[in-house]
Design an enzyme around this catalytic site. Sequence first.
Site, PDB file in Angstrom:
ATOM      1  N   MET A   1       0.845  -1.183   0.000  1.00 55.62           N
ATOM      2  CA  MET A   1       0.000   0.000   0.000  1.00 55.62           C
ATOM      3  C   MET A   1       0.883   1.236   0.000  1.00 55.62           C
ATOM      4  O   MET A   1       1.875   1.271   0.689  1.00 55.62           O
ATOM      5  CB  MET A   1      -0.839  -0.013   1.251  1.00 55.62           C
ATOM      6  CG  MET A   1      -2.097   0.669   1.055  1.00 55.62           C
ATOM      7  SD  MET A   1      -3.654   0.024   0.796  1.00 55.62           S
ATOM      8  CE  MET A   1      -3.637  -1.664   0.641  1.00 55.62           C
ATOM      9  N   CYS A   2       0.541   2.179  -0.794  1.00 54.46           N
ATOM     10  CA  CYS A   2       1.518   3.195  -1.104  1.00 54.46           C
ATOM     11  C   CYS A   2       0.824   4.479  -1.509  1.00 54.46           C
ATOM     12  O   CYS A   2      -0.361   4.650  -1.304  1.00 54.46           O
ATOM     13  CB  CYS A   2       2.389   2.724  -2.260  1.00 54.46           C
ATOM     14  SG  CYS A   2       3.156   1.118  -1.972  1.00 54.46           S
ATOM     15  N   GLY A   3       1.618   5.369  -2.102  1.00 60.05           N
ATOM     16  CA  GLY A   3       1.052   6.591  -2.656  1.00 60.05           C
ATOM     17  C   GLY A   3       1.624   6.828  -4.028  1.00 60.05           C
ATOM     18  O   GLY A   3       2.785   6.505  -4.292  1.00 60.05           O
ATOM     19  N   VAL A  72       5.605   6.547  -3.540  1.00 55.85           N
ATOM     20  CA  VAL A  72       6.156   6.362  -2.195  1.00 55.85           C
ATOM     21  C   VAL A  72       5.676   5.014  -1.685  1.00 55.85           C
ATOM     22  O   VAL A  72       4.523   4.630  -1.884  1.00 55.85           O
ATOM     23  CB  VAL A  72       5.743   7.481  -1.203  1.00 55.85           C
ATOM     24  CG1 VAL A  72       6.494   8.770  -1.498  1.00 55.85           C
ATOM     25  CG2 VAL A  72       4.239   7.712  -1.201  1.00 55.85           C
ATOM     26  N   ASN A  99      -0.611   1.382  -6.100  1.00 53.79           N
ATOM     27  CA  ASN A  99      -0.934   1.572  -4.698  1.00 53.79           C
ATOM     28  C   ASN A  99      -1.977   0.525  -4.379  1.00 53.79           C
ATOM     29  O   ASN A  99      -3.038   0.514  -4.989  1.00 53.79           O
ATOM     30  CB  ASN A  99      -1.504   2.982  -4.501  1.00 53.79           C
ATOM     31  CG  ASN A  99      -2.229   3.150  -3.177  1.00 53.79           C
ATOM     32  OD1 ASN A  99      -1.922   2.464  -2.207  1.00 53.79           O
ATOM     33  ND2 ASN A  99      -3.193   4.051  -3.153  1.00 53.79           N
TER      34      ASN A  99
END
Length: 696
Positions: A1-3, A72, A99
């Site tokens: 899980m990210c951006g 990110v 993401n």
Amino acid sequence: MCGISCILALRGHDTTYHQANGHIHTNGDTHALERKKIVTELNESLDKIQHRGPDARGHWLSDDNRVALGHVRLAINDLSPDGAQPFHSPAKKIHAVVNGEFYDYDRIRKEIESTTDYVFSSRSDSEIVIALYLHHGLNFVHYLRGEFAVVLYDEEQQIFIAARDRYGIKPLFWTVQPDGKGGKRMLIAAEMKAFLPLGWKPEWDVRSLKDAGWNHDERTIFAGVGKIRPGHYLTCTAFGHLEQRQYWDMTYPDKNLPDPRTPEELIQGVREKLLDAIRLRLRADVPIGIYLSGGIDSSVIAGMVTHLVKTEGVALGSQPASSRVCCFSIAFDEGSGFDESSIANRTADWLGVKYEKKIMNEAALAERFEDAVWHAEHHNPDLNFVGKYALSEVPQECGYKVVLTGEGADEHFAGYPSYLDDYLREPDNAYEANNTLSEPERLKQFHLAETAAKAYYDSVGADTSARGASVSRKMLNNISTISSMAAFLPRVFAPWTDKAYGLCDPQRTIVNNADGTVRAKILNSWHPLHSAMYIWSKGHLANIFLTCLGDRTEMAHSIEARTPLLDHKLTEYINGLPPSVKLRWMPEERRFSEKWILREAAQPFITRELYERKKHPYSAPTTWPRDGPLHKLLKGLMTKEKVEQLGFVDWAKVGGLVGKGFGEKGDPGAMRTALVVAEWVVIAERFGVATAEGKF
Ligand SMILES: *[C@@H]1O[C@H](CO)[C@@H](O)[C@H](O)[C@H]1NC(C)=O
Ligand SMILES: *[C@@H]1O[C@H](CO)[C@@H](O)[C@H](O)[C@H]1NC(C)=O
Ligand SMILES: *[C@@H]1O[C@H](CO)[C@@H](O)[C@H](O)[C@H]1NC(C)=O
């Protein structure tokens, strides 16, 4: 899980470097200077969503400077640098940032490896996107199971794709902005705040605030910023043509088609599919915990996880199966009516799991209020989202990055009180043989439910009779759930906005958000209970429960929440079940059991207390004492100057709200409206939103 944060230069954009004074730079390598500028601003954009991915950062910029993908990373699977993003195809022509989380990927990966010549470069689940796209083109989305937002660029085909999961669990916002040199760029990111360093100047979308568009359709609270809809992807071909297309939707059986299956078969079916959805979500290279409240949804997850660990030896992410399951919750001051932790404690004792709880009080809520609003990026008429924001601190403090949550159960198993009226609106012809509710009893209960619903809608100011409401309801086969969804609309708008934006009717927004083919099914083939569940899921689930009560307040503390009850293989099965196993009449007790089939499927995994518990509507305290931390906070935010700075709010209508909302005899309606206006003030300050004015 990210951006993720991405930039796409649209046709007409000048790709050469311009100096700050607007002149074209003529000396040296202008192409390299332009690259440096893009990388710097993309990096600043990623700073704004650093909380989504504190573990690593990466970017890719096309040779021609037209496409930039930024990422990110919150490292969950394959913690090695191999899992860093963006990902590229072996021939380096396809590039992607992801993401989210794809489940069942070991199987999908094996299938790709045995049927194609694709060679994986990492053990990350995200890489399957590239492999699937190479072999299935745009059909890659059909193979993805889980929650995700994906941006992919195919250089050879000049196609840019931004796809979002079926329920909109993971966010994706987009906007087209001037590039400062006479052209335009599309910006696309996990949170709107990531647009700020890319030249975005936020303005209110007053129409969307007035007609609740941000809550139901593609719009947000900001003008010109949209969402990729759940179950859709956006494409941009050859840097010109933009289009959103749907790849998946919820659907329900024909209400007149008999379902021959027995209730026992259906219970077994739900149980097996829920166990599958949970089992798949226990795969990670980090430990996994559970959010546990006093409700059945999170308790069945805790119960099934414990069962899987004990009987199948399934590991909780990187934890060995022998370690104890850990559950998290927050508890509010006694007497707040908010505290379900004693039930959660008994569930935890019964299951033999660890239980970490954080005690919250009014001061703790007030302290977090402004940050929670910044993360949510929209208003909300109560403080539940601040509670969720605080809850996500608990796993973070305990060293966890991943939790399971029960989100989606009420939408799929008919857990909301507003559904009863719509369930009773028509007989369940699909399940006549197995229905416990006789036709005379249905008619009697319908009358009672309608009277109660009308009284409730009147009490919360939902507009059921006036204006276009009757047309709106008629367009959806008269379901009344849309009235409850249109409740709590703040009536504080400045008079000029009426003229500028016309009649703003949230019920009509809700109706218009269902597309024409769906409205035809609602009129002709779906049972009204199913229609109500569909409409609710597209509005409140996608744009409140999964945003300020989900991803946004979880990721604020770098917590990935997995939602087994929104697994689409499970929900496709549930959606296919007859209405009367979701809301079931209990003839002996003469009451309805909501989420009946979930309760039955859960029975071996939960305490007797929970199995027998009648619905206890969960709601935050609606009023607070005078001169306490929240009262002081709101007084500070709702000054005449700050409210008038918004431009679209009439001070004459809100000046007295804080005084009316607080104290022992506080008016809950005034309190709700005061919270909304205070949140707008916070958003205006933190985002630097321009004062709204009537212009065309
Ligand atoms: C990106 O920003 C971070 C600080 O937020 C800085 O450490 C890093 O050097 C920057 N990278 C680039 C490529 O500018
Ligand atoms: C539940 O509460 C009791 C009494 O406060 C405590 O002894 C017990 O450890 C708690 N159980 C869990 C799992 O935290
Ligand atoms: C919807 O409600 C209106 C007004 O109560 C009624 O006249 C109409 O027949 C209803 N339509 C359906 C399809 O039930």
